[in-house]
Design an enzyme around this catalytic site. Structure first.
Site, PDB file in Angstrom:
ATOM      1  N   CYS A   1      23.853   0.423  23.605  1.00  0.00           N
ATOM      2  CA  CYS A   1      24.937   0.184  22.637  1.00  0.00           C
ATOM      3  C   CYS A   1      25.712  -1.091  22.954  1.00  0.00           C
ATOM      4  O   CYS A   1      26.620  -1.476  22.216  1.00  0.00           O
ATOM      5  CB  CYS A   1      25.873   1.383  22.539  1.00  0.00           C
ATOM      6  SG  CYS A   1      26.476   2.044  24.106  1.00  0.00           S
TER       7      CYS A   1
ATOM      8  N   CYS B   1      24.217   5.983  22.769  1.00  0.00           N
ATOM      9  CA  CYS B   1      23.273   4.957  22.349  1.00  0.00           C
ATOM     10  C   CYS B   1      23.736   4.415  21.004  1.00  0.00           C
ATOM     11  O   CYS B   1      24.891   4.631  20.618  1.00  0.00           O
ATOM     12  CB  CYS B   1      21.836   5.484  22.321  1.00  0.00           C
ATOM     13  SG  CYS B   1      21.494   6.732  21.068  1.00  0.00           S
TER      14      CYS B   1
ATOM     15  N   CYS C   1      29.868  -0.241  23.489  1.00  0.00           N
ATOM     16  CA  CYS C   1      30.137   0.902  24.362  1.00  0.00           C
ATOM     17  C   CYS C   1      31.571   0.832  24.886  1.00  0.00           C
ATOM     18  O   CYS C   1      32.035  -0.225  25.328  1.00  0.00           O
ATOM     19  CB  CYS C   1      29.165   0.929  25.533  1.00  0.00           C
ATOM     20  SG  CYS C   1      27.485   1.367  25.057  1.00  0.00           S
TER      21      CYS C   1
END
Length: 220
Positions: A168, A94, A172
């Site tokens: 995210c 996250c 990510c």
């Protein structure tokens, strides 16, 4: 410490230098026959760097560096084929690695036991675990106070069987061949325990579903 360290002796207190040398010795024993001193020190010192600029408790830095370096070396050993136990590895990501991903890690670890492995990380790691998340998980009998916000690294992502992302976004990491899932969940940051409880319960539901998909028996 080796001359390849990114730290000079002026940067570290005597206690920190001693703690890092002790940590390097422990890691050396744990990974004996897999990785040499140079690799272990490099991972330890770069792990230290990850926390040095944002830690509010400098005395804990060597311990955090050792824990993170151990996780990274374990991941690298899987990527390079030195460790094959057949266990699935799930990485929860996250933004701050302080709430959602930590709750998911807590549920996964409790439910999977030693039948699977879970790690977590954040694109912009915070400085402490979200207190409302800690309280909400404590209500379920799961203590996440021993965890800490941390980033992810390439070897950790590459070692994962499944990468679960939670907000995210473009930060990510994407590696071909890795299974990805995106869990659209509210961010607990700045929220009360009352607001976090539904998020916690949805995370538990999704973790149970994931474990079932991975054919991992859930602890009773």
């Amino acid at each position: 410490m080796s001359d390849t360290s990114t730290h000079t002796h002026r940067d570290l207190s005597i206690d920190q230098q001693l703690a890092l040398r002790t940590a390097a010795a422990r890691l050396g024993r744990e990974f004996d026959g897999t990785y040499g001193t140079q690799t272990i020190e490099r991972f330890l010192h770069t792990s230290y760097d990850q926390f040095a600029n944002r830690s509010t408790v400098p005395n804990f830095l060597p311990l955090l560096a050792e824990r993170f370096a151990r996780q990274r070396l374990q991941a690298l050993a899987r990527v390079e084929g030195h460790h094959r136990d057949g266990k699935p590895v799930v990485l929860f990501l996250c933004t701050h690695n302080a709430g959602r991903s930590q709750m998911a890690l807590g549920f996964f670890t409790r439910l999977a036991g030693d039948r699977a492995i879970a790690w977590s990380g954040g694109s912009e790691p915070g400085t402490e675990i979200n207190r409302a998340a800690v309280a909400a998980m404590a209500e379920r009998g799961i203590d996440i106070t021993g965890e800490y916000p941390k980033p992810w690294t390439d070897e950790i992502v590459r070692a994962a069987t499944v990468v679960v992302t939670m907000g995210c976004g473009d930060a990510c990491p994407i590696f071909p061949g890795t299974r990805y899932e995106n869990w659209d969940l509210d961010d607990p940051a700045g929220q009360s325990v009352e607001v976090v409880r539904p998020v916690r319960d949805e995370i538990e539901r999704r973790v149970r579903t994931l474990l079932d998909e991975l054919d991992v028996a859930v602890a009773r």
